[in-house]
Scaffold this motif. Structure first.
Motif, short mmCIF file in Angstrom:
data_model
loop_
_atom_site.label_atom_id
_atom_site.label_comp_id
_atom_site.label_asym_id
_atom_site.label_seq_id
_atom_site.Cartn_x
_atom_site.Cartn_y
_atom_site.Cartn_z
N LEU A 217 0.84 -1.20 0.00
CA LEU A 217 0.00 0.00 0.00
C LEU A 217 0.87 1.24 0.00
O LEU A 217 1.97 1.25 0.57
CB LEU A 217 -0.91 0.02 1.23
CG LEU A 217 -1.86 -1.16 1.43
CD1 LEU A 217 -2.78 -0.90 2.61
CD2 LEU A 217 -2.66 -1.43 0.18
N SER A 218 0.39 2.29 -0.61
CA SER A 218 1.13 3.56 -0.64
C SER A 218 0.17 4.73 -0.56
O SER A 218 -1.02 4.62 -0.92
CB SER A 218 1.99 3.67 -1.90
OG SER A 218 1.17 3.56 -3.07
N GLY A 219 0.67 5.85 -0.06
CA GLY A 219 -0.13 7.06 0.06
C GLY A 219 0.79 8.23 0.36
O GLY A 219 2.01 8.07 0.48
N LEU A 233 -2.48 4.64 6.20
CA LEU A 233 -1.98 3.37 5.68
C LEU A 233 -2.01 2.23 6.70
O LEU A 233 -2.29 1.09 6.35
CB LEU A 233 -0.54 3.55 5.15
CG LEU A 233 -0.36 3.16 3.68
CD1 LEU A 233 -1.22 4.07 2.80
CD2 LEU A 233 1.09 3.27 3.28
N ALA A 267 5.26 -1.33 8.36
CA ALA A 267 4.80 0.02 8.02
C ALA A 267 5.29 1.00 9.08
O ALA A 267 5.11 0.76 10.28
CB ALA A 267 3.28 0.07 7.94
N GLU A 277 4.26 4.17 2.96
CA GLU A 277 4.28 2.84 2.38
C GLU A 277 4.09 1.79 3.47
O GLU A 277 4.45 2.01 4.63
CB GLU A 277 5.61 2.56 1.65
CG GLU A 277 5.79 3.31 0.36
CD GLU A 277 7.03 2.84 -0.39
OE1 GLU A 277 7.82 2.07 0.19
OE2 GLU A 277 7.19 3.23 -1.56
N ALA A 312 -6.02 4.56 -0.18
CA ALA A 312 -4.64 4.16 -0.44
C ALA A 312 -4.52 3.55 -1.82
O ALA A 312 -5.49 3.05 -2.40
CB ALA A 312 -4.16 3.18 0.62
#
Length: 419
Positions: A217-219, A233, A267, A277, A312
């Motif tokens: 996942l990313s943001g 996240l 994370a 991330e 995300a």
């Protein structure tokens, strides 16, 4: 490895036990032969155990097996890479095959025994040294029968590399022609939960498909005081971890035996910073072939749907491992009957289903066959071993029991018209 594997002296090991009470004798005076050669088989197992080779590097082990088969008058053929081999015994258009795996695990051997691994961080902690020795014993025994004109057909021994890694060795071995003319195939696997002298047999699902999955996942990241201004996240990862397995349970027939378990999550570093991330890693295990075929698309969609509500971005990597082992009904009946003849009917029990993976499944996707569990525990011992433990060991009488079962299985399968 610093030197080639050679067969050690076995004179100090003593004679091998004869057939168990209630067992049928082996043909061609093989009971006497096995009692005489049993100590040598134990010595070979110990030598392989002390000199393990990891997946895709089983060159010396394969060479040792090839030499022993050649001494018995057979014509083993090394696989193209030289880290596995195939050997046919007897004549006939129809072949009954048997497979063993050669590789060891990337694990330190912590046992205090004379045959402890001499290779740093490599150990036979899954019993492949026993599998190899039993199959070698089968080959030597059948070579005796063939010389006497008492082998009623053709048997193929498959010594396979790289069972313990992904991608595993079975597809490459099959591509090399190992299953040409094969009507049925058999294998056994060490099982420390059963005492030596017992075997477990089961028709149908035997081990699970085993796949791996990575979700990234990313943001933009942000401050934990203002989660509404970013994609949270860690919260999103939590949703994936909790919601996806729960949703999967409601989207797949419960009888398919689906198990999705996460093994790692990573994370962030600061208590007051939402990371940009995060990843979560897990396994998917399935007992049903059709459900396994549908799993990548279904699970990927479930993950994307769950993450969509969090804002995300998501990347899913679904990696195929091995299919489920589904034992053929007729092949299971043949080996169950043979095991009863080899050990006595009361020494054959129903095997439990395992959610572990086994690349023997690739062979069963091409031809009928069955895998059984070979008891390796020491009766009455307070020491309880499990596979993939650093101190794993076996009651070596299991080698003789395994050879007897496989000889009876070869003869029974060759005389069965159902394949």
């Amino acid at each position: 490895m610093t030197s080639a594997l050679t067969v050690p002296d076995s004179s100090h090991l003593g004679p091998f036990p004869g057939p168990p009470p209630g067992a049928d004798p082996l043909p061609g005076q093989l009971d006497r032969w096995l009692t005489a050669r049993g100590a040598e088989l134990v010595a070979i197992r110990r030598h392989i155990h002390a000199h393990p080779e990891p997946s895709n590097a089983e060159f010396e082990t394969a060479a040792l097996v090839a030499r022993e088969l050649a001494v018995a008058g057979l014509s083993p053929q090394l696989l193209p890479k030289g880290n596995g081999l195939i050997c046919d015994i007897g004549e006939g258009d129809r072949v009954i095959a048997f497979r063993a795996d050669l590789d060891a695990l990337p694990l330190q051997d912590t046992k205090d025994v004379p045959y402890r691994s001499t290779v740093e961080k490599v150990a036979h902690a899954c019993g492949h040294d026993v599998h190899t020795t039993v199959l070698l014993g089968l080959g030597l025994a059948l070579a005796q029968l063939n010389e006497q004109g008492e082998l009623p057909g053709r048997v193929r021994l498959i010594f396979q590399p790289a069972e313990e890694c992904v991608p595993s060795g079975a597809p490459e071995v099959i591509a090399s022609g190992a299953l040409k003319d094969v009507a049925a195939i058999y294998a056994l696997h060490c099982y420390p939960q059963l005492p030596a002298g017992l075997v477990g047999v089961r028709s149908g699902p035997f081990t699970a498909a085993a796949d791996t999955i990575e979700v990234k996942l990313s943001g933009p990241g942000g401050h934990t005081a203002r989660p509404h201004l970013t994609a949270d996240l860690v919260h999103a990862l939590g949703r994936v971890i909790v919601d996806v397995p729960a949703l999967l349970d409601r989207r797949v027939d419960p009888r398919a035996g689906v198990s999705m378990v996460w093994g790692a999550v990573h994370a962030g570093q600061a208590f007051n910073a939402i990371p940009g991330e995060g990843t979560v890693l897990g396994t998917v295990r399935i007992l049903n072939r059709e459900a396994w075929r549908e799993a990548p698309e279904l699970i990927t969609k479930l993950i994307r749907d769950v993450v969509a509500a969090t804002g995300a971005e998501v990347e899913v990597k679904y990696n195929r491992g091995v299919p489920p082992v589904i034992n053929d009904r007729m092949a299971s009946a043949v080996i169950a009957g043979a095991a009863g003849a080899a050990l006595g009917a009361d020494r054959v029990v129903e095997a439990e289903i395992s959610m572990g993976g086994e690349d023997f499944a690739f062979y069963l996707d091409n031809v009928p066959g069955a895998m059984i569990r070979l008891g390796t525990g020491t009766p009455g011992s307070e020491v309880k071993f499990d596979l993939h433990q650093s101190n794993f060991d076996v009651d070596e009488k299991c080698i003789g029991y395994g050879v007897r079962v496989m000889v009876h299985t070869a003869l029974a399968a060759l005389s069965t018209a159902a394949f």
